[in-house]
Write an enzyme that holds these catalytic residues in place. Structure first.
Site, PDB file in Angstrom:
ATOM      1  N   ARG A  28      43.014  48.340  37.763  1.00 52.57           N
ATOM      2  CA  ARG A  28      42.338  48.065  39.038  1.00 52.57           C
ATOM      3  C   ARG A  28      43.266  48.217  40.238  1.00 52.57           C
ATOM      4  O   ARG A  28      43.165  47.465  41.201  1.00 52.57           O
ATOM      5  CB  ARG A  28      41.744  46.657  39.043  1.00 52.57           C
ATOM      6  CG  ARG A  28      40.510  46.500  38.194  1.00 52.57           C
ATOM      7  CD  ARG A  28      39.288  47.124  38.870  1.00 52.57           C
ATOM      8  NE  ARG A  28      38.096  46.848  38.103  1.00 52.57           N
ATOM      9  CZ  ARG A  28      37.314  45.787  38.300  1.00 52.57           C
ATOM     10  NH1 ARG A  28      37.573  44.948  39.261  1.00 52.57           N
ATOM     11  NH2 ARG A  28      36.255  45.615  37.553  1.00 52.57           N
ATOM     12  N   ARG A  32      39.390  46.348  46.122  1.00 52.13           N
ATOM     13  CA  ARG A  32      39.128  45.619  47.371  1.00 52.13           C
ATOM     14  C   ARG A  32      40.349  45.009  48.038  1.00 52.13           C
ATOM     15  O   ARG A  32      40.277  44.619  49.195  1.00 52.13           O
ATOM     16  CB  ARG A  32      38.075  44.538  47.115  1.00 52.13           C
ATOM     17  CG  ARG A  32      36.689  45.128  46.938  1.00 52.13           C
ATOM     18  CD  ARG A  32      35.711  44.117  46.381  1.00 52.13           C
ATOM     19  NE  ARG A  32      36.132  43.746  45.030  1.00 52.13           N
ATOM     20  CZ  ARG A  32      35.345  43.125  44.148  1.00 52.13           C
ATOM     21  NH1 ARG A  32      34.125  42.778  44.486  1.00 52.13           N
ATOM     22  NH2 ARG A  32      35.790  42.836  42.952  1.00 52.13           N
ATOM     23  N   ARG A  41      34.754  52.522  50.635  1.00 57.29           N
ATOM     24  CA  ARG A  41      33.657  51.849  49.935  1.00 57.29           C
ATOM     25  C   ARG A  41      32.494  51.650  50.907  1.00 57.29           C
ATOM     26  O   ARG A  41      31.338  51.821  50.546  1.00 57.29           O
ATOM     27  CB  ARG A  41      34.198  50.514  49.400  1.00 57.29           C
ATOM     28  CG  ARG A  41      33.206  49.486  48.992  1.00 57.29           C
ATOM     29  CD  ARG A  41      32.740  49.712  47.575  1.00 57.29           C
ATOM     30  NE  ARG A  41      31.982  48.569  47.113  1.00 57.29           N
ATOM     31  CZ  ARG A  41      30.812  48.186  47.634  1.00 57.29           C
ATOM     32  NH1 ARG A  41      30.277  48.874  48.619  1.00 57.29           N
ATOM     33  NH2 ARG A  41      30.194  47.132  47.156  1.00 57.29           N
ATOM     34  N   ASP A  78      33.799  53.715  36.767  1.00 54.59           N
ATOM     35  CA  ASP A  78      33.569  52.426  36.118  1.00 54.59           C
ATOM     36  C   ASP A  78      33.140  52.672  34.678  1.00 54.59           C
ATOM     37  O   ASP A  78      32.552  53.723  34.377  1.00 54.59           O
ATOM     38  CB  ASP A  78      32.487  51.619  36.848  1.00 54.59           C
ATOM     39  CG  ASP A  78      32.547  50.154  36.430  1.00 54.59           C
ATOM     40  OD1 ASP A  78      33.366  49.412  36.991  1.00 54.59           O
ATOM     41  OD2 ASP A  78      31.795  49.772  35.497  1.00 54.59           O
ATOM     42  N   TYR A 154      27.366  44.302  28.086  1.00 52.01           N
ATOM     43  CA  TYR A 154      26.672  44.460  29.381  1.00 52.01           C
ATOM     44  C   TYR A 154      25.276  45.040  29.188  1.00 52.01           C
ATOM     45  O   TYR A 154      24.328  44.662  29.882  1.00 52.01           O
ATOM     46  CB  TYR A 154      27.485  45.358  30.315  1.00 52.01           C
ATOM     47  CG  TYR A 154      28.759  44.704  30.803  1.00 52.01           C
ATOM     48  CD1 TYR A 154      28.738  43.799  31.868  1.00 52.01           C
ATOM     49  CD2 TYR A 154      29.980  44.958  30.190  1.00 52.01           C
ATOM     50  CE1 TYR A 154      29.899  43.173  32.306  1.00 52.01           C
ATOM     51  CE2 TYR A 154      31.156  44.342  30.618  1.00 52.01           C
ATOM     52  CZ  TYR A 154      31.103  43.449  31.676  1.00 52.01           C
ATOM     53  OH  TYR A 154      32.250  42.826  32.100  1.00 52.01           O
TER      54      TYR A 154
HETATM   55  O1  CP3 Z   1      41.560  50.538  37.406  1.00 57.00           O
HETATM   56  C1  CP3 Z   1      41.160  51.248  38.352  1.00 57.00           C
HETATM   57  O2  CP3 Z   1      41.627  51.163  39.505  1.00 57.00           O
HETATM   58  C2  CP3 Z   1      40.126  52.306  38.055  1.00 57.00           C
HETATM   59  C3  CP3 Z   1      38.757  51.955  38.289  1.00 57.00           C
HETATM   60  C4  CP3 Z   1      38.052  50.925  37.425  1.00 57.00           C
HETATM   61  C5  CP3 Z   1      37.059  50.059  37.934  1.00 57.00           C
HETATM   62  N1  CP3 Z   1      36.509  49.369  36.901  1.00 57.00           N
HETATM   63  C6  CP3 Z   1      36.680  49.990  39.356  1.00 57.00           C
HETATM   64  C7  CP3 Z   1      35.838  48.877  39.837  1.00 57.00           C
HETATM   65  C8  CP3 Z   1      38.147  50.677  36.048  1.00 57.00           C
HETATM   66  C9  CP3 Z   1      39.086  51.274  35.009  1.00 57.00           C
HETATM   67  C10 CP3 Z   1      37.153  49.700  35.733  1.00 57.00           C
HETATM   68  C11 CP3 Z   1      36.905  49.202  34.365  1.00 57.00           C
HETATM   69  C12 CP3 Z   1      35.879  48.176  34.144  1.00 57.00           C
HETATM   70  N2  CP3 Z   1      34.693  48.015  34.789  1.00 57.00           N
HETATM   71  C13 CP3 Z   1      35.952  47.216  33.107  1.00 57.00           C
HETATM   72  C14 CP3 Z   1      37.045  47.099  32.087  1.00 57.00           C
HETATM   73  C15 CP3 Z   1      38.237  46.399  32.612  1.00 57.00           C
HETATM   74  C16 CP3 Z   1      38.021  44.960  32.985  1.00 57.00           C
HETATM   75  O3  CP3 Z   1      38.102  44.652  34.186  1.00 57.00           O
HETATM   76  O4  CP3 Z   1      37.756  44.149  32.093  1.00 57.00           O
HETATM   77  C17 CP3 Z   1      34.782  46.430  33.191  1.00 57.00           C
HETATM   78  C18 CP3 Z   1      34.428  45.260  32.305  1.00 57.00           C
HETATM   79  C19 CP3 Z   1      33.985  46.950  34.262  1.00 57.00           C
HETATM   80  C20 CP3 Z   1      32.648  46.481  34.696  1.00 57.00           C
HETATM   81  C21 CP3 Z   1      32.657  45.998  36.086  1.00 57.00           C
HETATM   82  N3  CP3 Z   1      32.855  46.794  37.205  1.00 57.00           N
HETATM   83  C22 CP3 Z   1      32.440  44.675  36.539  1.00 57.00           C
HETATM   84  C23 CP3 Z   1      32.176  43.476  35.646  1.00 57.00           C
HETATM   85  C24 CP3 Z   1      32.522  44.699  37.937  1.00 57.00           C
HETATM   86  C25 CP3 Z   1      32.269  43.549  38.884  1.00 57.00           C
HETATM   87  C26 CP3 Z   1      33.443  42.678  39.060  1.00 57.00           C
HETATM   88  C27 CP3 Z   1      34.153  43.013  40.354  1.00 57.00           C
HETATM   89  O5  CP3 Z   1      35.386  43.003  40.348  1.00 57.00           O
HETATM   90  O6  CP3 Z   1      33.471  43.249  41.354  1.00 57.00           O
HETATM   91  C28 CP3 Z   1      32.830  46.028  38.324  1.00 57.00           C
HETATM   92  C29 CP3 Z   1      33.011  46.517  39.714  1.00 57.00           C
HETATM   93  C30 CP3 Z   1      34.209  47.344  40.017  1.00 57.00           C
HETATM   94  N4  CP3 Z   1      34.778  48.267  39.200  1.00 57.00           N
HETATM   95  C31 CP3 Z   1      34.928  47.329  41.250  1.00 57.00           C
HETATM   96  C32 CP3 Z   1      35.941  48.296  41.145  1.00 57.00           C
HETATM   97  C33 CP3 Z   1      36.926  48.700  42.201  1.00 57.00           C
HETATM   98  C34 CP3 Z   1      34.594  46.471  42.472  1.00 57.00           C
HETATM   99  C35 CP3 Z   1      33.333  46.971  43.091  1.00 57.00           C
HETATM  100  C36 CP3 Z   1      33.341  47.020  44.608  1.00 57.00           C
HETATM  101  O7  CP3 Z   1      34.186  47.704  45.207  1.00 57.00           O
HETATM  102  O8  CP3 Z   1      32.450  46.390  45.178  1.00 57.00           O
END
Ligand code: CP3
Length: 350
Positions: A28, A32, A41, A78, A154
């Site tokens: 990540r 944000r 975004r 994602d 999910y």
């Molecule tokens: O790592 C990186 O920078 C690459 C991008 C990436 C994202 N999600 C961007 C993201 C990667 C590799 C993921 C993986 C991901 N997504 C996982 C596995 C890793 C982990 O965190 O356990 C999972 C379970 C998800 C599913 C997911 N995506 C959830 C549960 C959420 C909401 C939680 C949150 O932090 O908002 C997301 C959203 C998400 N994925 C964001 C980003 C940058 C935030 C969304 C936003 O900008 O509003």
């Protein structure tokens, strides 16, 4: 190909080499906590639109590389684009996480496509091609997917849940339907990762974020076996494919995971006992991790101490510095800078 492996630090570690200065990237690392991320975004309108807008997604991938000089860029996307491309639409509610139309009983599986729709994912492959052309020569390009078990949690609950009860109950009540869903996800993920390599990534990470919640037998059936199948099938298509596994929360089960899953390196979460990881896991495979993301939020001495502990435990053998889970949104940028300076400086003895 050999040239690339010889020059890129992260690929050298994946090939089993120990580097005096460990390569560093952060799960990540785009997100944000970066003002430049929040700006694009907002331009994209929604998180999913950003994932499917190649120009903006490429920009989000490159932002942390430009700002921090990490050793790896991870594709901005994602894990939930896979269910989306299987016909289960995903939306992200601001501040609330993902929402899907829950697969609440075996009949609901009929709503899914039998194969992943690469048309839906075409913008992701285009993002990869764009980033590939712009990466600095030392930076390794990582693709990724979610592991079948984590995706299934999910898809079945329709949202994130604390203990994955809906998916765990579904697996006990309807083992055949659940096995069918996992099988579908194994094929879709293999296909998706093969396409990512074809488009230009150099290694991939398989995120099994909810691996740690399962009893041993279920862990074997729903985490170890499906990921082993994905890696084996991927290598049939792309023999040189490099893969990092991240079964978060697996703990002492990592030995069993590594005996069965032919990955090149394994991600360690922040909960694992460092002595166990160093003595029983790192001899089996290069490790990646495992700084507590909260230490990065707090900064200062707590961060320095935690960083030194991670380096002390793992830097004497093949190792990639990372967090034990993703960067949290309220992480100050100066703390990330301090972390990188310490990892690169301390390793030099400075
Ligand atoms: O790592 C990186 O920078 C690459 C991008 C990436 C994202 N999600 C961007 C993201 C990667 C590799 C993921 C993986 C991901 N997504 C996982 C596995 C890793 C982990 O965190 O356990 C999972 C379970 C998800 C599913 C997911 N995506 C959830 C549960 C959420 C909401 C939680 C949150 O932090 O908002 C997301 C959203 C998400 N994925 C964001 C980003 C940058 C935030 C969304 C936003 O900008 O509003």
């Amino acid at each position: 190909m050999t040239d690339t492996i010889a020059t890129k630090p992260l690929l050298r570690v994946l090939a089993g080499e120990r580097l005096a200065i460990p390569p560093i990237w952060l799960m990540r690392q785009a997100g944000r906590y970066l003002p430049e991320y929040r700006a694009i975004r907002e331009r994209a309108g929604s998180f999913l639109k950003l994932c499917f807008a190649p120009e903006l997604a490429a920009e989000a991938t490159l932002q942390p590389i430009r700002r921090f000089g990490f050793d790896a860029a991870i594709l901005f996307s994602d894990i939930l684009v896979v269910p989306h491309a299987l016909g289960q639409p995903v939306t992200f509610e601001s501040g609330e996480g993902p929402r899907l139309d829950a697969l609440s009983d075996p009949k609901a599986l009929a709503r899914l496509r039998r194969e992943i729709d690469h048309g839906v994912l075409a913008p992701v492959y285009e993002t990869i091609a764009r980033v590939r052309g712009e990466l600095p020569p030392d930076v390794t390009f990582l693709g990724f997917c979610g592991a079948p078990w984590t995706l299934a949690t999910y898809m079945i609950a329709g949202r994130g849940t604390a203990e994955q009860l809906p998916a765990r109950l579904f697996a006990y009540r309807h083992p055949q339907a659940f096995a069918d869903l996992i099988g579908l996800l194994v094929e879709a993920s293999t296909d998706y990762l093969a396409r990512q390599f074809a488009a230009g990534v150099e290694a991939v990470q398989i995120f099994d974020s909810w691996a740690g919640i399962l009893p041993a037998d279920e862990f074997q059936k729903w985490c170890i076996e499906p990921v082993a199948q994905i890696v084996a099938a991927l290598r049939k298509r792309i023999p040189s494919a490099k893969v990092i596994g991240f079964p978060r929360g697996a703990g002492t089960e990592l030995r069993r995971y590594l005996a069965a899953v032919p990955i090149d390196a394994v991600g360690l979460d922040w909960m694992i006992e460092p002595g166990f990881a160093r003595d029983c896991v790192q001899p089996l495979r290069p490790v990646q991790g495992n700084l507590d993301p909260l230490a990065l939020v707090v900064g200062g001495e707590a961060l320095d101490r935690a960083t030194d502990n991670v380096l002390g435990a793992f830097a004497a053998a093949p190792f990639i510095f990372n967090l034990g889970h993703g960067v949290l949104p309220d992480t100050p940028i100066v703390h990330v800078e301090r972390l990188i300076a310490r990892v690169r400086g301390a390793a030099r003895g400075g």
